[in-house]
Design a protein around this motif. Structure first.
Motif, PDB file in Angstrom:
ATOM      1  N   CYS A 169       0.868  -1.181   0.000  1.00  0.00           N
ATOM      2  CA  CYS A 169       0.000   0.000   0.000  1.00  0.00           C
ATOM      3  C   CYS A 169       0.901   1.225   0.000  1.00  0.00           C
ATOM      4  N   GLU A 171       2.173   5.076  -0.859  1.00  0.00           N
ATOM      5  CA  GLU A 171       1.593   6.415  -0.799  1.00  0.00           C
ATOM      6  C   GLU A 171       1.849   7.231  -2.055  1.00  0.00           C
ATOM      7  N   ILE A 191       1.331  -2.514   5.109  1.00  0.00           N
ATOM      8  CA  ILE A 191       0.933  -1.159   5.499  1.00  0.00           C
ATOM      9  C   ILE A 191       2.118  -0.510   6.210  1.00  0.00           C
ATOM     10  N   SER A 215      -2.557   1.806  -4.673  1.00  0.00           N
ATOM     11  CA  SER A 215      -2.937   3.016  -3.938  1.00  0.00           C
ATOM     12  C   SER A 215      -4.308   2.808  -3.313  1.00  0.00           C
ATOM     13  N   LEU A 216      -4.588   3.631  -2.300  1.00  0.00           N
ATOM     14  CA  LEU A 216      -5.854   3.553  -1.569  1.00  0.00           C
ATOM     15  C   LEU A 216      -6.507   4.933  -1.569  1.00  0.00           C
ATOM     16  N   LEU A 221      -4.288   8.219   4.155  1.00  0.00           N
ATOM     17  CA  LEU A 221      -4.939   7.455   5.219  1.00  0.00           C
ATOM     18  C   LEU A 221      -3.960   7.186   6.346  1.00  0.00           C
ATOM     19  N   THR A 225      -6.431   3.104   9.328  1.00  0.00           N
ATOM     20  CA  THR A 225      -7.485   3.217   8.315  1.00  0.00           C
ATOM     21  C   THR A 225      -7.095   2.440   7.070  1.00  0.00           C
ATOM     22  N   ALA A 226      -5.838   2.597   6.659  1.00  0.00           N
ATOM     23  CA  ALA A 226      -5.359   1.905   5.463  1.00  0.00           C
ATOM     24  C   ALA A 226      -5.474   0.395   5.634  1.00  0.00           C
ATOM     25  N   ALA A 230      -7.855  -1.733   3.202  1.00  0.00           N
ATOM     26  CA  ALA A 230      -7.206  -2.677   2.287  1.00  0.00           C
ATOM     27  C   ALA A 230      -7.725  -4.096   2.502  1.00  0.00           C
TER      28      ALA A 230
ATOM     29  N   CYS B 139      -5.357  14.274   6.665  1.00  0.00           N
ATOM     30  CA  CYS B 139      -5.503  13.399   5.492  1.00  0.00           C
ATOM     31  C   CYS B 139      -5.235  14.138   4.183  1.00  0.00           C
ATOM     32  N   TRP B 241     -11.701   6.997  -5.589  1.00  0.00           N
ATOM     33  CA  TRP B 241     -10.429   6.345  -5.312  1.00  0.00           C
ATOM     34  C   TRP B 241      -9.606   6.069  -6.555  1.00  0.00           C
TER      35      TRP B 241
END
Lengths: 246, 246
Positions: A169, A171, A191, A215-216, A221, A225-226, A230, B139, B241
């Motif tokens: 994941c 960024e 993560i 990506s999320l 996030l 949260t991620a 995910a 965020c 997203w």
């Protein structure tokens, strides 16, 4: 849940089978008999991660100990889809949250990893294990994720079995959205820590053949949260969210 | 984020435009000058939910007040997809979590609802609003979700504008998985309280023409887990997203 099944669920170590006696730990006896006020004949659901879920009744109730007896199996043993979660430990409450959410949403193994920017001094595996058990008890599953020993990310990558995709994941904004990458199982989600991955860590990850950067979404996030997002996306795409439970 | 943009982001009430002066609240002055040790010339990113994100510099730094000056816009104003979250308040930490996660994952409006089994005595809208703002600051979004006044579910349903689908996260196992229902926007997600919905509440919901009952996998999710998972799934399926941020 029908009305004659127990509302209380406990994870136990003992084997479960018809008529099997199940001794309680001191904490479980306190919970059942002092907090929940159960007495002899009271019903409890049990699971041990191997024998499915069993309905049991209280045979002996004491202040510091107790004995249950297994009656009948109420759910077969299940196993979540073959998804692992790798995460860099963060602040205590958020680390607890990650472990709880991963158990509810369904992963088979949780692996804390130390990265360059990980602040990990306070990681307590026994505490995390207790959170896994509690989450499994409340979510109705019959499985408690395996909590692997925390290890440096470099070592985890060096020992990686390449047939398992590592869904990183990322960024950086050019990765494809998780829900748009080709399904792959077995898989693991990675993560990063609050400060993100170091540039060379991220570059190394992107260069590994089993790593799939994703990506999320457009907002940044938090790590917890991620992790929850995910796992939910992976489960919906290729996990057990359309089928039977674990 | 490039190196010359500010690492600190603040939500402010003032209009933002080139050269506009932005007064700080006492709390913001304390945070910037005492906690983060910024002085005159220091850089801060600002957003107010209307004018996009602006880079600003410290003009005056005091113990209890301060003044920033806007330099240039660094992001246009965005708006998350038209998704609302309706949830029944639960324990304080988990309610805070729902609000934080909803802001990060991207919703336009958050509506606390009281259901039959809601334990809501301790709900503090000012506190929840502060959580929304903090989550929006971290965020990277330019938008703070609107926090609607808590209201009984019955009244919210009576006033419902039927072109908005209400995606009812149902614990009954026969609902279709959220990721398998036809996309619909505008939409709202409804997450129940810890004890679930009362039987007649759930039956009423299922009978309403704008309600779409959905399931979230085979395990029982806590309300906060369900909220995060449902928003992530909706965003991935029909939200932002894959596109530009908000």
């Amino acid at each position: 849940m029908t009305d004659d099944t127990a509302k209380i669920r406990l994870f136990v170590e003992a084997p479960l089978a018809a008529g099997a006696p199940v001794p309680l730990t001191r904490e479980q006896a306190h919970y059942l008999f002092s907090v929940m006020r159960l007495g002899p004949g009271g019903r409890v659901a049990l699971f041990n991660g191997r024998d499915g879920e069993w309905q049991a009744e209280v045979l002996e109730a004491g202040k510091r100990a107790g004995l249950l007896g297994c009656l009948s199996q109420s759910a077969r043993q299940g196993l979540p889809p073959d998804l692992w979660l790798l995460f860099a430990p963060i602040k205590k409450a958020r680390t607890d949250f990650i472990v709880e959410k991963a158990t509810e949403l369904g992963v088979r193994r949780i692996q804390p990893v130390f990265t360059r920017h990980t602040n990990s001094e306070r990681l307590r595996p026994d505490r995390l294990q207790a959170h896994c058990v509690e989450a499994a008890e409340q979510c109705g599953g019959t499985y408690v994720p395996e909590l692997a020993d925390p290890a440096p990310l470099d070592r985890v990558l060096a020992d990686w079995e390449p047939r398992r995709s590592l869904i990183f994941c990322d960024e950086s904004r050019d990765a494809r959205p998780l829900h748009a990458v080709a399904p792959s199982a077995p898989a693991a989600l990675l993560i990063g820590p609050e400060g993100g991955f170091a540039a060379d860590e991220a570059a190394r990850l992107r260069g590994l053949p089993f790593v799939v950067p994703v990506s999320l979404g457009p907002r940044i996030l938090r790590a917890d949260t991620a992790a929850a997002a995910a796992i939910a996306l992976w489960q919906a795409r290729q996990g057990d969210w359309s089928g039977a439970g674990a």
